[in-house]
Design an enzyme around this catalytic site. Sequence first.
Site, PDB file in Angstrom:
ATOM      1  N   ILE A  41       0.876  -1.175   0.000  1.00 11.78           N
ATOM      2  CA  ILE A  41       0.000   0.000   0.000  1.00 11.78           C
ATOM      3  C   ILE A  41       0.911   1.221   0.000  1.00 11.78           C
ATOM      4  O   ILE A  41       1.741   1.382   0.910  1.00 11.78           O
ATOM      5  CB  ILE A  41      -0.919  -0.015   1.229  1.00 11.78           C
ATOM      6  CG1 ILE A  41      -1.781  -1.284   1.224  1.00 11.78           C
ATOM      7  CG2 ILE A  41      -1.782   1.246   1.275  1.00 11.78           C
ATOM      8  CD1 ILE A  41      -2.525  -1.542   2.521  1.00 11.78           C
ATOM      9  N   GLY A  42       0.791   2.064  -1.030  1.00 11.43           N
ATOM     10  CA  GLY A  42       1.684   3.208  -1.199  1.00 11.43           C
ATOM     11  C   GLY A  42       2.693   2.900  -2.300  1.00 11.43           C
ATOM     12  O   GLY A  42       3.669   2.180  -2.094  1.00 11.43           O
ATOM     13  N   SER A  48       9.716   0.877  -5.326  1.00 10.82           N
ATOM     14  CA  SER A  48       9.636  -0.160  -4.299  1.00 10.82           C
ATOM     15  C   SER A  48       9.063  -1.456  -4.889  1.00 10.82           C
ATOM     16  O   SER A  48       9.562  -2.551  -4.637  1.00 10.82           O
ATOM     17  CB  SER A  48       8.765   0.372  -3.163  1.00 10.82           C
ATOM     18  OG  SER A  48       8.617  -0.581  -2.170  1.00 10.82           O
ATOM     19  N   ASP A  66      -2.668   2.425  -4.425  1.00 15.20           N
ATOM     20  CA  ASP A  66      -2.419   3.850  -4.152  1.00 15.20           C
ATOM     21  C   ASP A  66      -3.663   4.662  -4.512  1.00 15.20           C
ATOM     22  O   ASP A  66      -4.421   4.308  -5.418  1.00 15.20           O
ATOM     23  CB  ASP A  66      -1.224   4.371  -4.964  1.00 15.20           C
ATOM     24  CG  ASP A  66      -0.560   5.574  -4.292  1.00 15.20           C
ATOM     25  OD1 ASP A  66       0.562   5.412  -3.753  1.00 15.20           O
ATOM     26  OD2 ASP A  66      -1.164   6.683  -4.302  1.00 15.20           O
ATOM     27  N   ASP A  85      -8.635   4.031  -2.179  1.00 12.18           N
ATOM     28  CA  ASP A  85      -8.301   4.470  -0.821  1.00 12.18           C
ATOM     29  C   ASP A  85      -8.086   3.253   0.084  1.00 12.18           C
ATOM     30  O   ASP A  85      -8.941   2.357   0.117  1.00 12.18           O
ATOM     31  CB  ASP A  85      -9.473   5.323  -0.307  1.00 12.18           C
ATOM     32  CG  ASP A  85      -9.172   6.016   1.000  1.00 12.18           C
ATOM     33  OD1 ASP A  85      -8.520   5.409   1.885  1.00 12.18           O
ATOM     34  OD2 ASP A  85      -9.606   7.162   1.157  1.00 12.18           O
ATOM     35  N   HIS A 111      -0.015   6.739   6.276  1.00  8.47           N
ATOM     36  CA  HIS A 111       0.577   6.874   7.618  1.00  8.47           C
ATOM     37  C   HIS A 111      -0.330   7.644   8.584  1.00  8.47           C
ATOM     38  O   HIS A 111       0.110   8.005   9.677  1.00  8.47           O
ATOM     39  CB  HIS A 111       1.972   7.505   7.577  1.00  8.47           C
ATOM     40  CG  HIS A 111       2.942   6.749   6.715  1.00  8.47           C
ATOM     41  ND1 HIS A 111       3.187   5.407   6.883  1.00  8.47           N
ATOM     42  CD2 HIS A 111       3.702   7.144   5.667  1.00  8.47           C
ATOM     43  CE1 HIS A 111       4.058   5.005   5.989  1.00  8.47           C
ATOM     44  NE2 HIS A 111       4.385   6.039   5.221  1.00  8.47           N
ATOM     45  N   ASP A 137       7.048   2.917   9.035  1.00  5.97           N
ATOM     46  CA  ASP A 137       7.059   4.292   9.567  1.00  5.97           C
ATOM     47  C   ASP A 137       6.129   4.469  10.756  1.00  5.97           C
ATOM     48  O   ASP A 137       5.395   5.462  10.840  1.00  5.97           O
ATOM     49  CB  ASP A 137       6.710   5.299   8.456  1.00  5.97           C
ATOM     50  CG  ASP A 137       7.687   5.228   7.294  1.00  5.97           C
ATOM     51  OD1 ASP A 137       8.852   4.836   7.530  1.00  5.97           O
ATOM     52  OD2 ASP A 137       7.296   5.543   6.159  1.00  5.97           O
TER      53      ASP A 137
HETATM   54  C1  LIG Z   1       5.437   7.041   1.414  1.00  6.55           C
HETATM   55  S1  LIG Z   1       4.661   7.000  -0.166  1.00  6.55           S
HETATM   56  C2  LIG Z   1       4.957   5.334  -0.677  1.00  6.55           C
HETATM   57  C3  LIG Z   1       6.421   5.061  -0.921  1.00  6.55           C
HETATM   58  C4  LIG Z   1       6.716   3.721  -1.552  1.00  6.55           C
HETATM   59  N1  LIG Z   1       6.085   2.626  -0.826  1.00  6.55           N
HETATM   60  C5  LIG Z   1       8.203   3.528  -1.578  1.00  6.55           C
HETATM   61  O1  LIG Z   1       8.724   2.774  -0.734  1.00  6.55           O
HETATM   62  O2  LIG Z   1       8.867   4.132  -2.426  1.00  6.55           O
HETATM   63  C6  LIG Z   1       2.977   7.009   0.293  1.00  6.55           C
HETATM   64  C7  LIG Z   1       1.969   6.777  -0.819  1.00  6.55           C
HETATM   65  O3  LIG Z   1       0.715   6.522  -0.195  1.00  6.55           O
HETATM   66  C8  LIG Z   1      -0.296   7.051  -1.014  1.00  6.55           C
HETATM   67  N2  LIG Z   1      -1.512   7.287  -0.208  1.00  6.55           N
HETATM   68  C9  LIG Z   1      -1.781   8.337   0.614  1.00  6.55           C
HETATM   69  N3  LIG Z   1      -2.992   8.206   1.174  1.00  6.55           N
HETATM   70  C10 LIG Z   1      -3.513   7.029   0.710  1.00  6.55           C
HETATM   71  C11 LIG Z   1      -4.743   6.343   0.936  1.00  6.55           C
HETATM   72  N4  LIG Z   1      -5.683   6.837   1.761  1.00  6.55           N
HETATM   73  N5  LIG Z   1      -4.937   5.170   0.281  1.00  6.55           N
HETATM   74  C12 LIG Z   1      -3.997   4.674  -0.553  1.00  6.55           C
HETATM   75  N6  LIG Z   1      -2.807   5.289  -0.800  1.00  6.55           N
HETATM   76  C13 LIG Z   1      -2.564   6.443  -0.177  1.00  6.55           C
HETATM   77  C14 LIG Z   1       0.309   8.333  -1.583  1.00  6.55           C
HETATM   78  O4  LIG Z   1      -0.351   8.705  -2.797  1.00  6.55           O
HETATM   79  C15 LIG Z   1       1.778   7.939  -1.766  1.00  6.55           C
HETATM   80  O5  LIG Z   1       2.033   7.542  -3.098  1.00  6.55           O
END
Ligand SMILES: C[S@@+](CC[C@H](N)C(=O)[O-])C[C@H]1O[C@@H](n2cnc3c(N)ncnc32)[C@H](O)[C@@H]1O
Length: 148
Positions: A41-42, A48, A66, A85, A111, A137
């Site tokens: 997720i993300g 990644s 995402d 979401d 997060h 995190d």
């Molecule tokens: C920290 S980044 C991910 C980094 C990635 N996992 C990496 O290691 O390179 C967080 C991601 O979570 C996504 N995000 C934020 N809120 C979200 C939600 N409610 N549901 C799904 N994805 C979400 C953002 O769009 C972003 O791309």
Amino acid sequence: MLFHDFLTNEQNVLSKGSHYFPIYEKHLKKIVNSSVNFWEIGVHRGGSLQMWKRYLGPFAKIIGIDISRHCKLYEENQINICIGDQTDTAFLQSIIDKYGPPDVVLDDGSHVMKHVCATFDFLYDKVTKNGVYMVEDLCCAYWDELGG
Ligand SMILES: C[S@@+](CC[C@H](N)C(=O)[O-])C[C@H]1O[C@@H](n2cnc3c(N)ncnc32)[C@H](O)[C@@H]1O
């Protein structure tokens, strides 16, 4: 080995704390070269997911989740991207219906604590027996702005 892969990555950008790597290897080495259903997720910039693909091998099915539509760009062989979401349980169930239950969930999404908990509450029971559920995190659990 995984850490070396991370340090020498020349594909898409990824973001991981260096101290996570011994933990990843400890819990994931048993599934290398298996037909694992791995969810992250993300997606952010997709690097990644490519790292997991390199590490887990040619039989792994990698699912990236995402909320940002642009992440669909990072779909490739073995990597499927689902846009939605992480707190939307109907959306999460639709991914299970399409790809099967996850063997591994790595939550590196919003997060926001209530999101992390909502995702965990729904998905933890869906993870296959002997699977792994990880949340990155968790320092954020101490940050007011993320509901810590
Ligand atoms: C920290 S980044 C991910 C980094 C990635 N996992 C990496 O290691 O390179 C967080 C991601 O979570 C996504 N995000 C934020 N809120 C979200 C939600 N409610 N549901 C799904 N994805 C979400 C953002 O769009 C972003 O791309």
